[in-house]
Write a protein that holds these residues in place. Sequence first.
Motif, PDB file in Angstrom:
ATOM      1  N   UNK A  94      -3.385  -1.234   8.547  1.00 36.63           N
ATOM      2  CA  UNK A  94      -4.489  -0.450   7.838  1.00 36.63           C
ATOM      3  C   UNK A  94      -5.978  -1.122   8.558  1.00 36.63           C
ATOM      4  N   UNK A  95      -5.872  -2.389   8.813  1.00 32.31           N
ATOM      5  CA  UNK A  95      -7.205  -3.029   9.442  1.00 32.31           C
ATOM      6  C   UNK A  95      -7.618  -2.225  10.506  1.00 32.31           C
ATOM      7  N   UNK A  96      -6.684  -2.213  11.590  1.00 33.09           N
ATOM      8  CA  UNK A  96      -7.064  -1.531  12.981  1.00 33.09           C
ATOM      9  C   UNK A  96      -7.336  -0.292  12.794  1.00 33.09           C
ATOM     10  N   UNK A 145     -10.648  -5.781   0.843  1.00 33.79           N
ATOM     11  CA  UNK A 145      -9.988  -6.455   1.931  1.00 33.79           C
ATOM     12  C   UNK A 145     -10.330  -6.018   3.344  1.00 33.79           C
ATOM     13  N   UNK A 146     -10.186  -4.577   3.436  1.00 33.86           N
ATOM     14  CA  UNK A 146     -10.781  -4.066   4.498  1.00 33.86           C
ATOM     15  C   UNK A 146     -12.391  -4.092   4.979  1.00 33.86           C
ATOM     16  N   UNK A 196       0.564  -1.145   0.124  1.00 34.79           N
ATOM     17  CA  UNK A 196      -0.036  -0.069  -0.010  1.00 34.79           C
ATOM     18  C   UNK A 196       0.780   1.249   0.046  1.00 34.79           C
ATOM     19  N   UNK A 244      -7.274   3.110  -3.217  1.00 32.25           N
ATOM     20  CA  UNK A 244      -6.794   1.603  -3.620  1.00 32.25           C
ATOM     21  C   UNK A 244      -7.913   0.476  -3.342  1.00 32.25           C
ATOM     22  N   UNK A 266     -12.934  -7.380   6.192  1.00 30.34           N
ATOM     23  CA  UNK A 266     -12.182  -7.540   7.836  1.00 30.34           C
ATOM     24  C   UNK A 266     -13.427  -7.014   8.424  1.00 30.34           C
ATOM     25  N   UNK A 267     -13.801  -5.717   8.293  1.00 29.12           N
ATOM     26  CA  UNK A 267     -14.630  -5.194   9.044  1.00 29.12           C
ATOM     27  C   UNK A 267     -16.055  -5.710   9.362  1.00 29.12           C
ATOM     28  N   UNK A 286      -5.932   6.180   1.575  1.00 24.25           N
ATOM     29  CA  UNK A 286      -5.736   4.877   1.042  1.00 24.25           C
ATOM     30  C   UNK A 286      -6.936   4.041   0.555  1.00 24.25           C
ATOM     31  N   UNK A 323      -8.305 -11.549   9.897  1.00 27.94           N
ATOM     32  CA  UNK A 323      -8.725 -11.454   8.740  1.00 27.94           C
ATOM     33  C   UNK A 323      -7.967 -10.582   7.522  1.00 27.94           C
ATOM     34  N   UNK A 324      -7.362  -9.630   8.136  1.00 26.31           N
ATOM     35  CA  UNK A 324      -6.531  -8.823   7.277  1.00 26.31           C
ATOM     36  C   UNK A 324      -5.320  -9.617   6.899  1.00 26.31           C
ATOM     37  N   UNK A 336     -16.455  -8.679   9.635  1.00 21.22           N
ATOM     38  CA  UNK A 336     -16.309  -9.811  10.515  1.00 21.22           C
ATOM     39  C   UNK A 336     -16.929  -9.191  11.919  1.00 21.22           C
ATOM     40  N   UNK A 387     -10.183 -10.031  15.559  1.00 19.09           N
ATOM     41  CA  UNK A 387     -10.854 -10.489  14.369  1.00 19.09           C
ATOM     42  C   UNK A 387     -10.324  -9.869  13.050  1.00 19.09           C
ATOM     43  N   UNK A 388     -10.185  -8.536  13.411  1.00 19.36           N
ATOM     44  CA  UNK A 388     -10.022  -7.703  12.134  1.00 19.36           C
ATOM     45  C   UNK A 388      -8.505  -8.103  11.512  1.00 19.36           C
ATOM     46  N   UNK A 389      -7.554  -8.266  12.539  1.00 23.78           N
ATOM     47  CA  UNK A 389      -6.202  -8.740  12.313  1.00 23.78           C
ATOM     48  C   UNK A 389      -6.074  -9.948  11.710  1.00 23.78           C
ATOM     49  N   UNK A 392       2.054  -3.839   7.354  1.00 22.77           N
ATOM     50  CA  UNK A 392       1.240  -2.865   6.783  1.00 22.77           C
ATOM     51  C   UNK A 392      -0.125  -3.119   6.719  1.00 22.77           C
ATOM     52  N   UNK A 393      -0.775  -4.403   6.483  1.00 19.59           N
ATOM     53  CA  UNK A 393      -2.094  -4.598   6.132  1.00 19.59           C
ATOM     54  C   UNK A 393      -2.859  -4.692   7.472  1.00 19.59           C
ATOM     55  N   UNK A 394      -2.467  -5.284   8.117  1.00 17.76           N
ATOM     56  CA  UNK A 394      -2.927  -5.541   9.703  1.00 17.76           C
ATOM     57  C   UNK A 394      -3.420  -4.039  10.354  1.00 17.76           C
ATOM     58  N   UNK A 445     -10.272  -6.122  17.417  1.00 18.06           N
ATOM     59  CA  UNK A 445      -9.167  -5.842  16.601  1.00 18.06           C
ATOM     60  C   UNK A 445      -8.392  -7.334  16.460  1.00 18.06           C
ATOM     61  N   UNK A 481       8.068  -3.947   7.187  1.00 16.63           N
ATOM     62  CA  UNK A 481       7.115  -4.921   7.452  1.00 16.63           C
ATOM     63  C   UNK A 481       7.464  -6.241   6.622  1.00 16.63           C
ATOM     64  N   UNK A 504      -7.494  -2.739  -1.819  1.00 16.53           N
ATOM     65  CA  UNK A 504      -7.110  -2.807  -0.257  1.00 16.53           C
ATOM     66  C   UNK A 504      -8.405  -2.522   0.326  1.00 16.53           C
TER      67      UNK A 504
END
Lengths: 184, 304
Positions: free
Chosen positions: B57-59, B101-102, A17, B95, B105-106, B91, A177-178, B108, A173-175, B53-55, A171, A94, B98
């Motif tokens: 963005x999710x949080x 994907x978010x 990203x 994107x 996750x949300x 972002x 899933x991500x 969920x 769950x979100x983590x 990076x992805x986690x 969090x 990362x 992305x």
Amino acid sequence: MSENVHMTFMDEVAALPACDKINECIQCGVCSGSCSTAERWEYPPRKVIAMVRAGMKDELLKSNSIWFCVSCYLCTARCPRDIKPANIVHGLESMALKEGYKPPTTTTTMYRSFAGSITEYGRVYEFGFMLKYFLKTNPFAALKMLPLAISLFTHGRMPLTAKPVKGREQLTKIISKMSEGGVR
Amino acid sequence: MKYYAYYPGCSMEATGAPVETAIHAIAKPLDLEFIELEDWTCCGSSPYSGVDKFKAIGITARTLAQAEKTGLDLVTPCSSCFTILHETNDLLKENHKLADRVRGALSEVGLTYNGTVRVRHVVEVLFNDLGPKTIAATVVRPLTGLKVACYHGCQQVRPSYGFDDSEYPDWLDKMAVALGAEPVNFPLKARCCGSSLVISEPDTAIELIYRLLQNAADNGAQAMITTTCPLCHLALDGYQASVNRKYKTKFHIPALAISQAIAFALGLDFKTSGLNGNITSPQKLLEPFMATQSRSTEVKIPAA
């Protein structure tokens, strides 16, 4: 160490990203000239970008470069091609951690302690994550911090217990899933 | 009364407490209401995006989704939270892969985010929604003649999310003038304090803090007025003793967050202004201005 042999190092980075403009770099060096800590980087920011493009993954990710980024965004505000060097650097960090590189810095441990606090409590518990970091790296270095820690404590700025929040369940769950979508 | 969804960020519960105290103290007299997001969680800051990076963005997206439900602007005093929230917000609009994907996750956890939140910084709110003129009209205890270096820091003004200038901003200077103070020239006003590495690379961070203090001192500053960022404030207020030890200097330059400076100028007492939480004590410096009596929090604001 790359998990995808068909992708070049640059493709991997460009897929992260906010890192997609890396190929537009003109190697002008404004990033290195602006960097708050450039003199401490084994390869300063301009070279970092050049090394990504040259496929020098191991050499770069084994070095101390990128880990001295203080996220001041001077490079990013000034970049004439808008490639967002600070975002690329965090993307590389990362990537290095996920792929098991062991650069010569304890900032990696600090980052992990910080992230651990988020998953454990939902928020960063400052005292706890710092303590964890020092115990894992150099407990004696904590002694140097002691006068400030005591001062912060007596000024009501260093609670010694964590306050986990309910939101940490979301969090988690979100983590999880991500992380299903792989590294890109 | 102006209403905002308020996201304090983790540091405000600990090292940033004095800055936070002052924000809440000035809100009511300035006709602002900061409504804290219920059960908010960490934004991830730079360390988490360096871990994954992805986690990360999710949080951050969880906070944006929570804020969207309120229909209010999302305001944070922390410059690191501000940049992370802003960056993630942008972002997710740009994107689409992305964003999908978010979204997954949300969902969920029963949340959605449609990208409508406006992310703002407390300093920007004070400057744009109130403005120096309105602030000046509320001052009962002017800091007349106090020479201040106004420290904006990095992530408030960079990459560039709606502030005046990413290199040499002056909104804090203008607000300092409104309080009666005299801003000095301060070339390093938007240079880094090194906070993000102060634990793992203290030599690097303390050198950056030293440069800022030296630059402020060289320009005759008696005090600093800082952004509300708890990390910037801690670096300048809390680490002065560390700088003095390492560089054999004798700095004693009290760092007042703009929220604290406004609180004091509004006539609020030391404790209510969070000033007794400062490690580099501003007590002696501010005593001459205390002659003006402290008063309750009721301040009438004239129409702008």
